[in-house]
Design a protein around this motif. Structure first.
Motif, PDB file in Angstrom:
ATOM      1  N   ALA A 180      41.972  37.296  27.604  1.00  0.00           N
ATOM      2  CA  ALA A 180      42.988  38.353  27.574  1.00  0.00           C
ATOM      3  C   ALA A 180      43.759  38.384  28.891  1.00  0.00           C
ATOM      4  O   ALA A 180      44.985  38.563  28.896  1.00  0.00           O
ATOM      5  CB  ALA A 180      42.336  39.705  27.311  1.00  0.00           C
ATOM      6  N   GLY A 181      43.062  38.192  29.994  1.00  0.00           N
ATOM      7  CA  GLY A 181      43.721  38.171  31.299  1.00  0.00           C
ATOM      8  C   GLY A 181      44.722  37.036  31.412  1.00  0.00           C
ATOM      9  O   GLY A 181      45.821  37.205  31.944  1.00  0.00           O
ATOM     10  N   LYS A 182      44.354  35.875  30.901  1.00  0.00           N
ATOM     11  CA  LYS A 182      45.270  34.730  30.945  1.00  0.00           C
ATOM     12  C   LYS A 182      46.492  34.987  30.070  1.00  0.00           C
ATOM     13  O   LYS A 182      47.612  34.630  30.436  1.00  0.00           O
ATOM     14  CB  LYS A 182      44.551  33.455  30.506  1.00  0.00           C
ATOM     15  N   GLU A 183      46.291  35.606  28.921  1.00  0.00           N
ATOM     16  CA  GLU A 183      47.411  35.929  28.041  1.00  0.00           C
ATOM     17  C   GLU A 183      48.334  36.952  28.710  1.00  0.00           C
ATOM     18  O   GLU A 183      49.554  36.866  28.593  1.00  0.00           O
ATOM     19  CB  GLU A 183      46.917  36.451  26.693  1.00  0.00           C
ATOM     20  N   MET A 184      47.743  37.920  29.406  1.00  0.00           N
ATOM     21  CA  MET A 184      48.552  38.906  30.119  1.00  0.00           C
ATOM     22  C   MET A 184      49.358  38.235  31.230  1.00  0.00           C
ATOM     23  O   MET A 184      50.524  38.565  31.447  1.00  0.00           O
ATOM     24  CB  MET A 184      47.670  40.008  30.695  1.00  0.00           C
ATOM     25  N   ASP A 185      48.748  37.294  31.940  1.00  0.00           N
ATOM     26  CA  ASP A 185      49.459  36.565  32.989  1.00  0.00           C
ATOM     27  C   ASP A 185      50.663  35.823  32.417  1.00  0.00           C
ATOM     28  O   ASP A 185      51.748  35.832  33.008  1.00  0.00           O
ATOM     29  CB  ASP A 185      48.534  35.568  33.690  1.00  0.00           C
ATOM     30  N   LYS A 186      50.468  35.184  31.270  1.00  0.00           N
ATOM     31  CA  LYS A 186      51.567  34.466  30.627  1.00  0.00           C
ATOM     32  C   LYS A 186      52.690  35.434  30.253  1.00  0.00           C
ATOM     33  O   LYS A 186      53.870  35.134  30.440  1.00  0.00           O
ATOM     34  CB  LYS A 186      51.078  33.746  29.375  1.00  0.00           C
ATOM     35  N   ALA A 187      52.313  36.587  29.704  1.00  0.00           N
ATOM     36  CA  ALA A 187      53.310  37.573  29.287  1.00  0.00           C
ATOM     37  C   ALA A 187      54.091  38.106  30.480  1.00  0.00           C
ATOM     38  O   ALA A 187      55.315  38.240  30.433  1.00  0.00           O
ATOM     39  CB  ALA A 187      52.635  38.719  28.535  1.00  0.00           C
ATOM     40  N   VAL A 188      53.396  38.390  31.568  1.00  0.00           N
ATOM     41  CA  VAL A 188      54.051  38.902  32.776  1.00  0.00           C
ATOM     42  C   VAL A 188      54.996  37.845  33.346  1.00  0.00           C
ATOM     43  O   VAL A 188      56.111  38.164  33.773  1.00  0.00           O
ATOM     44  CB  VAL A 188      53.007  39.353  33.823  1.00  0.00           C
ATOM     45  N   ASP A 189      54.583  36.590  33.338  1.00  0.00           N
ATOM     46  CA  ASP A 189      55.450  35.516  33.816  1.00  0.00           C
ATOM     47  C   ASP A 189      56.714  35.413  32.967  1.00  0.00           C
ATOM     48  O   ASP A 189      57.820  35.260  33.489  1.00  0.00           O
ATOM     49  CB  ASP A 189      54.714  34.167  33.805  1.00  0.00           C
ATOM     50  N   LYS A 190      56.541  35.513  31.652  1.00  0.00           N
ATOM     51  CA  LYS A 190      57.681  35.424  30.747  1.00  0.00           C
ATOM     52  C   LYS A 190      58.644  36.588  30.974  1.00  0.00           C
ATOM     53  O   LYS A 190      59.860  36.399  31.013  1.00  0.00           O
ATOM     54  CB  LYS A 190      57.188  35.411  29.299  1.00  0.00           C
ATOM     55  N   ILE A 191      58.099  37.782  31.143  1.00  0.00           N
ATOM     56  CA  ILE A 191      58.938  38.955  31.401  1.00  0.00           C
ATOM     57  C   ILE A 191      59.677  38.786  32.726  1.00  0.00           C
ATOM     58  O   ILE A 191      60.862  39.095  32.834  1.00  0.00           O
ATOM     59  CB  ILE A 191      58.094  40.242  31.397  1.00  0.00           C
ATOM     60  N   GLY A 192      58.988  38.282  33.730  1.00  0.00           N
ATOM     61  CA  GLY A 192      59.619  38.052  35.029  1.00  0.00           C
ATOM     62  C   GLY A 192      60.777  37.075  34.928  1.00  0.00           C
ATOM     63  O   GLY A 192      61.827  37.275  35.552  1.00  0.00           O
ATOM     64  N   GLN A 193      60.616  36.033  34.135  1.00  0.00           N
ATOM     65  CA  GLN A 193      61.691  35.061  33.949  1.00  0.00           C
ATOM     66  C   GLN A 193      62.893  35.707  33.254  1.00  0.00           C
ATOM     67  O   GLN A 193      64.040  35.444  33.610  1.00  0.00           O
ATOM     68  CB  GLN A 193      61.188  33.869  33.136  1.00  0.00           C
ATOM     69  N   GLN A 194      62.610  36.553  32.273  1.00  0.00           N
ATOM     70  CA  GLN A 194      63.698  37.219  31.560  1.00  0.00           C
ATOM     71  C   GLN A 194      64.441  38.185  32.479  1.00  0.00           C
ATOM     72  O   GLN A 194      65.664  38.287  32.418  1.00  0.00           O
ATOM     73  CB  GLN A 194      63.151  37.954  30.336  1.00  0.00           C
ATOM     74  N   ILE A 195      63.714  38.885  33.331  1.00  0.00           N
ATOM     75  CA  ILE A 195      64.338  39.804  34.283  1.00  0.00           C
ATOM     76  C   ILE A 195      65.200  39.021  35.270  1.00  0.00           C
ATOM     77  O   ILE A 195      66.312  39.433  35.611  1.00  0.00           O
ATOM     78  CB  ILE A 195      63.274  40.652  35.014  1.00  0.00           C
ATOM     79  N   GLU A 196      64.711  37.878  35.699  1.00  0.00           N
ATOM     80  CA  GLU A 196      65.467  37.046  36.627  1.00  0.00           C
ATOM     81  C   GLU A 196      66.767  36.558  35.978  1.00  0.00           C
ATOM     82  O   GLU A 196      67.831  36.588  36.597  1.00  0.00           O
ATOM     83  CB  GLU A 196      64.620  35.851  37.056  1.00  0.00           C
ATOM     84  N   LYS A 197      66.689  36.143  34.716  1.00  0.00           N
ATOM     85  CA  LYS A 197      67.895  35.706  34.002  1.00  0.00           C
ATOM     86  C   LYS A 197      68.887  36.862  33.865  1.00  0.00           C
ATOM     87  O   LYS A 197      70.092  36.681  34.014  1.00  0.00           O
ATOM     88  CB  LYS A 197      67.526  35.173  32.622  1.00  0.00           C
ATOM     89  N   ALA A 198      68.367  38.048  33.561  1.00  0.00           N
ATOM     90  CA  ALA A 198      69.239  39.214  33.419  1.00  0.00           C
ATOM     91  C   ALA A 198      69.918  39.523  34.748  1.00  0.00           C
ATOM     92  O   ALA A 198      71.112  39.842  34.782  1.00  0.00           O
ATOM     93  CB  ALA A 198      68.436  40.421  32.936  1.00  0.00           C
ATOM     94  N   GLY A 199      69.186  39.420  35.831  1.00  0.00           N
ATOM     95  CA  GLY A 199      69.769  39.649  37.161  1.00  0.00           C
ATOM     96  C   GLY A 199      70.855  38.640  37.475  1.00  0.00           C
ATOM     97  O   GLY A 199      71.902  38.994  38.033  1.00  0.00           O
ATOM     98  N   GLU A 200      70.635  37.392  37.104  1.00  0.00           N
ATOM     99  CA  GLU A 200      71.655  36.365  37.324  1.00  0.00           C
ATOM    100  C   GLU A 200      72.898  36.661  36.494  1.00  0.00           C
ATOM    101  O   GLU A 200      74.025  36.480  36.967  1.00  0.00           O
ATOM    102  CB  GLU A 200      71.091  34.985  36.984  1.00  0.00           C
ATOM    103  N   SER A 201      72.701  37.132  35.278  1.00  0.00           N
ATOM    104  CA  SER A 201      73.838  37.475  34.418  1.00  0.00           C
ATOM    105  C   SER A 201      74.647  38.620  35.022  1.00  0.00           C
ATOM    106  O   SER A 201      75.881  38.611  34.990  1.00  0.00           O
ATOM    107  CB  SER A 201      73.359  37.864  33.025  1.00  0.00           C
TER     108      SER A 201
END
Length: 56
Positions: free
Chosen positions: A25-46
Motif C-alpha cells: 500500500a505504501g508503494k502504491e501511495m508513493d506512485k500516486a503521489v509522484d503522479k499527482i506531483g507530475q500533474q501539478i508540475e504540468k499545470a504550473g508550466e501551463s
C-alpha cells in the motif's frame, strides 16, 4: 572459503521477506503521489506559458 561464501549468500537470500500489505500500500501511495506531483508540475508550466503569452 567457497562453502563459507555459499552459506553467507544463502543466509542473506533467506532473510528477505515478501512484501506485506502495508508495504504494498505504501508503494502504491508513493506512485500516486509522484503522479499527482507530475500533474501539478504540468499545470504550473501551463500557467506560466499562458502568463507569458498574455504579456505579449
Amino acid at each position: 572459503m567457497l562453502i563459507s561464501l555459499s552459506a553467507l549468500l544463502l543466509g542473506l537470500s533467506a532473510c528477505q521477506k515478501e512484501e506485506g500489505p502495508a508495504e504494498k500500500a505504501g508503494k502504491e501511495m508513493d506512485k500516486a503521489v509522484d503522479k499527482i506531483g507530475q500533474q501539478i508540475e504540468k499545470a504550473g508550466e501551463s500557467v506560466q506559458d499562458a502568463a507569458k503569452s498574455d504579456k505579449k
